[in-house]
Design an enzyme around this catalytic site. Structure first.
Site, PDB file in Angstrom:
ATOM      1  N   ALA A  25     -96.824   3.336   1.186  1.00 35.82           N
ATOM      2  CA  ALA A  25     -95.851   3.617   1.804  1.00 35.82           C
ATOM      3  C   ALA A  25     -94.964   4.765   1.252  1.00 35.82           C
ATOM      4  O   ALA A  25     -94.481   5.215   0.230  1.00 35.82           O
ATOM      5  CB  ALA A  25     -96.121   4.012   2.630  1.00 35.82           C
ATOM      6  N   SER A  26     -93.622   4.993   2.105  1.00 36.05           N
ATOM      7  CA  SER A  26     -92.866   4.855   1.963  1.00 36.05           C
ATOM      8  C   SER A  26     -91.345   4.849   0.813  1.00 36.05           C
ATOM      9  O   SER A  26     -90.648   5.466   0.834  1.00 36.05           O
ATOM     10  CB  SER A  26     -91.738   5.618   2.852  1.00 36.05           C
ATOM     11  OG  SER A  26     -92.013   7.093   4.286  1.00 36.05           O
ATOM     12  N   LEU A  27     -91.825   3.124   0.539  1.00 31.21           N
ATOM     13  CA  LEU A  27     -90.968   2.789  -0.371  1.00 31.21           C
ATOM     14  C   LEU A  27     -91.125   3.193  -1.256  1.00 31.21           C
ATOM     15  O   LEU A  27     -90.245   3.436  -2.345  1.00 31.21           O
ATOM     16  CB  LEU A  27     -91.965   1.713  -0.273  1.00 31.21           C
ATOM     17  CG  LEU A  27     -91.136   0.510   0.625  1.00 31.21           C
ATOM     18  CD1 LEU A  27     -91.617  -0.889   0.124  1.00 31.21           C
ATOM     19  CD2 LEU A  27     -89.514   0.181   0.649  1.00 31.21           C
TER      20      LEU A  27
END
Length: 454
Positions: free
Chosen positions: A67-69
């Site tokens: 995801a946003s990593l």
């Protein structure tokens, strides 16, 4: 399970194992955890299943949606092109997308979430055919047609923004002439030997499979069932927005993320000055907790040290990567059930590794408490943020500054647990006259003192 006991932190590592095992047993934590000091793994363990249908277990090579990593990887791709003098962070968005109506937005503002660009998600929910998978080009075409307004004047505020990072990925493609997955593979993943890492948004569009994939699940406590988000109507965006990259869709393992962490620390991919610029505290992102944003990373500080960190969340996944800069301690939590916040588990592990006390989770049982007794706990409590305790009849409620309310259920004369099943409690501190002085907020075992505002 890997555990290095040949150092002073050995006992603390055992406590981390005990804590995470209890979270898995009592609170449905399911995922992989890796902790390293000075780049050396001192704890690595898998908890639970990669596939709840077949009961295939997780292992240390299981691949998770980050995801946003993914954003720090997208930011690095942009910065690599800047190091090659192929772009400047002062470049205008419209230099790359003249069809979009957004003037005076720079790549720097896109990297730091200060662009004011409108969110693409609600636009695609409303305007896109949900039976088709949208890719970056589709999102850009819809945005060019609909021209939703900016949220604020560029550069004047901070607001987390997926649109900017999706557009940054497309800029990488425009400049390099390569598809974004290929650019990352050739310039980042292969050079770092991140052999289990890739853009993976083809499970639904091409029926592509990864042998050791950790499928992301939603957990329903009432039925104790694990469900893939694909089958839930209100989460159908996991299907029709699955082709959009840059803001998410990098998939990886805990081991590969440690390699990534080392590359960031040692500026393996970027010039040293560029790497330092990426990790700077560019803009205040969280006024409550005094957190700053760099390029795809959050900068945080606590009594344990300075953190370079970022979380990721997507239906079925909760991820976190953090490094204590002064102590060079790296924490990676990848979960494929989004019931336990990965950041809270990381914080608990961070405390335990450094010899701090953390409360183990346990089963809660509510008791009866009359309205007169409940009333003495009401009031406003302040620390790094504030909340209000209110009584409604024979119920005690905690209300945040944003209006979010949760019922607190009593389990002793002074201790209450959250009614939503999360591992959070509030324990009140009384004086000799049984008057309320303060409150301890216990978040997944980590205690924070809140002063009562009198």
């Amino acid at each position: 399970f890997s555990c290095n006991n040949d150092n002073a932190s050995g006992r603390n590592i055992q406590k981390i194992d005990e804590y995470l095992t209890a979270q898995a047993t009592l609170n449905n934590f399911n995922g992989n955890v890796l902790i390293a000091e000075n780049g050396e793994i001192i704890f690595q363990k898998s908890f639970g299943y990669a596939d709840f249908t077949t009961h295939r277990l997780l292992n240390d090579s299981s691949v998770f949606e980050l995801a946003s990593l993914s954003k720090q990887i997208t930011a690095t791709a942009i910065l690599m092109l800047a190091d090659q003098d192929k772009l400047k962070l002062t470049d205008s968005l419209r230099a790359y997308f003249p069809e979009l109506p957004y003037a005076n937005i720079t790549l720097y503002q896109m990297l730091t979430h200060t662009s004011g660009l409108p969110a693409y998600e609600p636009m695609m929910v409303e305007k896109w055919d949900h039976t088709k998978i949208a890719f970056n080009r589709d999102m850009i075409e819809v945005m060019a047609k609909e021209q939703p307004a900016v949220l604020f004047k560029p550069g004047t505020k901070w607001k987390y923004n997926n649109t900017a990072y999706a557009l940054l990925a497309t800029i990488v493609e425009k400049i390099s002439g390569k598809a974004f997955p290929d650019f990352l593979k050739e310039n980042i993943f292969q050079p770092l030997n991140m052999n289990h890492t890739r853009i993976y948004n083809t499970r639904r569009s091409l029926k592509d499979t990864i042998p050791n994939y950790a499928y992301g699940y939603l957990y329903e406590p009432a039925t104790q069932k694990h469900t893939l988000p694909d089958s839930i109507e209100e989460l159908n965006f996991v299907y029709f927005m699955d082709g959009i990259v840059g803001d998410g869709t990098v998939n990886s393992t805990t081991g590969d993320l440690l390699k990534w962490d080392r590359a960031i620390k040692n500026h393996t991919l970027l010039k040293e000055a560029t790497q330092q610029e990426m990790l700077k505290s560019h803009v205040l992102a969280d006024t409550i907790n005094n957190r700053y944003y760099g390029f795809g990373v959050m900068r945080d500080k606590s009594d344990l040290g300075s953190l370079i960190a970022h979380s990721g969340g997507w239906p079925g996944y909760a991820t976190y990567l953090a490094r204590n800069v002064e102590k060079d301690q790296t924490f990676i939590v990848l979960s494929n059930i989004d019931v336990a916040p990965s950041a809270a588990l990381m914080a608990a592990a961070h405390h335990l590794l450094n010899g701090k006390t953390v409360a183990l989770p346990y089963a809660h049982k509510a008791i009866r408490m009359d309205s007169t007794t409940l009333e003495k706990f009401t009031g406003k409590y302040k620390s790094n943020f504030e909340f209000t305790i209110e009584r409604v009849g024979e119920k005690l409620l905690r209300k945040d500054a944003n209006g979010k309310t949760i019922e607190l259920r009593p389990e002793s004369d002074v201790k209450f647990f959250y009614s939503d099943g999360t591992d959070q409690q509030i324990e009140f501190e009384l004086d000799a006259s049984s008057e309320t002085l303060n409150a301890w907020y216990i978040n997944y075992g980590v205690r924070t003192l809140f002063k009562r505002d009198k």
